[in-house]
Design an enzyme around this catalytic site. Structure first.
Site, mmCIF file in Angstrom:
data_model
loop_
_atom_site.group_PDB
_atom_site.id
_atom_site.type_symbol
_atom_site.label_atom_id
_atom_site.label_comp_id
_atom_site.label_asym_id
_atom_site.label_seq_id
_atom_site.Cartn_x
_atom_site.Cartn_y
_atom_site.Cartn_z
ATOM 1 N N GLU A 64 145.296 116.014 -28.680
ATOM 2 C CA GLU A 64 144.473 114.835 -28.395
ATOM 3 C C GLU A 64 143.564 114.497 -29.577
ATOM 4 O OE1 GLU A 64 140.722 113.473 -25.626
ATOM 5 O OE2 GLU A 64 142.125 114.934 -24.769
ATOM 6 N N SER A 68 143.567 123.000 -23.031
ATOM 7 C CA SER A 68 142.139 122.992 -23.350
ATOM 8 C C SER A 68 141.285 123.052 -22.095
ATOM 9 C CB SER A 68 141.795 121.734 -24.160
ATOM 10 O OG SER A 68 140.414 121.658 -24.424
ATOM 11 N N ASN A 69 141.600 122.205 -21.117
ATOM 12 C CA ASN A 69 140.737 122.155 -19.927
ATOM 13 C C ASN A 69 140.825 123.453 -19.120
ATOM 14 O OD1 ASN A 69 142.363 121.563 -17.191
ATOM 15 N ND2 ASN A 69 143.431 120.553 -18.873
#
Length: 317
Positions: free
Chosen positions: A127, A224-225
């Site tokens: 991202e 990532s989250n």
């Protein structure tokens, strides 16, 4: 009896559901193979399931035959990738999460106003690479408060910041505070660019930590989250483990404890959560409860070329 407490919400967000269904709809409408640049979402099980249906995942566009149907992942891509795809005549369907696209638009708007951009995010994340590549002009990447102290800019009066959508809300607030203290004229969106699903899942882990002895986060190592959820649990003083699936469970994690909290990152399917619950039964009797939490009902529109099509069958997730 081991008490298993499920976080609410957990698992798939609207952007992930949309991205997966874009691949499913494309497979039905155009037939396999469908090429996908990078993992459609960061979950190994999801990617493998779509691969069995005819999706081919590639790292670079030169691996895709000229004219082939090509999907950009939910993380977004740089402008140069879009331009290369156009030159090669690829039939592109863009599965970029609308909340990521919103950050791209904000960055371009700030750049058009003559501001240098500070992007709060993690180096190397898909991202972040896509966002930097969408914004003309200088983009400074900061990952920590220390990075803010070391930042060198052309004009402190002409700065703006944007953020990766899957960051820790608490950490991001600290970085924003450091930016505004050092550069009082900086513009930016507070933590509103961190997506609703990321914030909801992080809030749920805060609540989970009050109720359990150990926290399990279902998600891939490159998510990532999901990593943020594990980190938050650890910061709150609870042993916290990020696991791909039930095969990663270890009996020593649960020795002498009464309760375990279970959640899942936004790219992890609920089927994996249920498999982990069944996996926990190997260690003895369990009792499953669910915390109260936010009920999410967000839905995003599909790209126009797929708006009227449907997947051949419901997703296995």
């Amino acid at each position: 009896m081991l008490r298993v407490v499920l976080a609410q919400p957990r698992g798939f967000c609207a952007g992930v559901e949309r991205a997966i269904e874009i691949v499913e709809r494309a497979l039905v409408k155009y037939g396999p193979p469908i090429y996908v640049r990078h993992e459609i979402v960061h979950n190994r099980h999801v990617v493998e399931d779509l691969r069995t249906r005819g999706a081919i995942f590639v790292d670079e566009l030169d691996e895709i035959p000229t004219g082939a149907t090509t999907i950009f992942s939910a993380h977004g891509v740089a402008r140069v990738v879009e331009e290369t795809a156009s030159r090669r005549g690829l039939a592109v369907i863009d599965a970029t999460c609308p909340l990521v696209a919103k950050v791209h638009n904000e960055g371009r708007r700030y750049a058009a106003a003559g501001r240098e951009i500070v992007l709060i995010g993690h180096a190397g994340h898909a991202e972040v690479e896509g966002t930097i590549g969408q914004i003309p002009g200088k983009v400074h990447l900061v990952q920590t408060v220390a990075d803010v102290a070391a930042l060198t800019v052309a004009d402190p009066e002409k700065l703006a910041y944007i953020t990766q959508t899957t960051l820790s809300v608490d950490d991001t607030r600290q970085i924003i505070a450091a930016l505004t203290e050092r550069f009082p004229a900086i513009r930016g969106p507070d933590v509103r660019d961190i997506c609703y699903a990321t914030q909801n899942r992080q809030t749920a882990v805060h609540e989970l930590a009050k109720a359990v002895d150990v926290i399990l986060v279902v998600g891939s190592q490159n998510s990532s989250n999901s990593n943020r959820l594990r980190e938050i649990g650890a910061e709150l003083g609870k042993p916290s483990y990020l696991i791909d699936d039930a095969s990663a469970l270890r009996p020593d994690w649960f020795a002498g404890i009464a309760s375990v909290g279970l959640t899942a990152g936004a790219s992890a399917p609920e089927t994996l959560v249920q498999e982990v619950i069944e996996g926990l039964r190997r260690f003895g009797a369990i009792e499953v409860t669910t915390l109260e939490g936010v009920a999410e009902n967000v839905r995003f529109r599909f790209p126009p070329e797929l708006a009227d099509s449907e997947p051949a069958e419901a997703s296995s997730f």
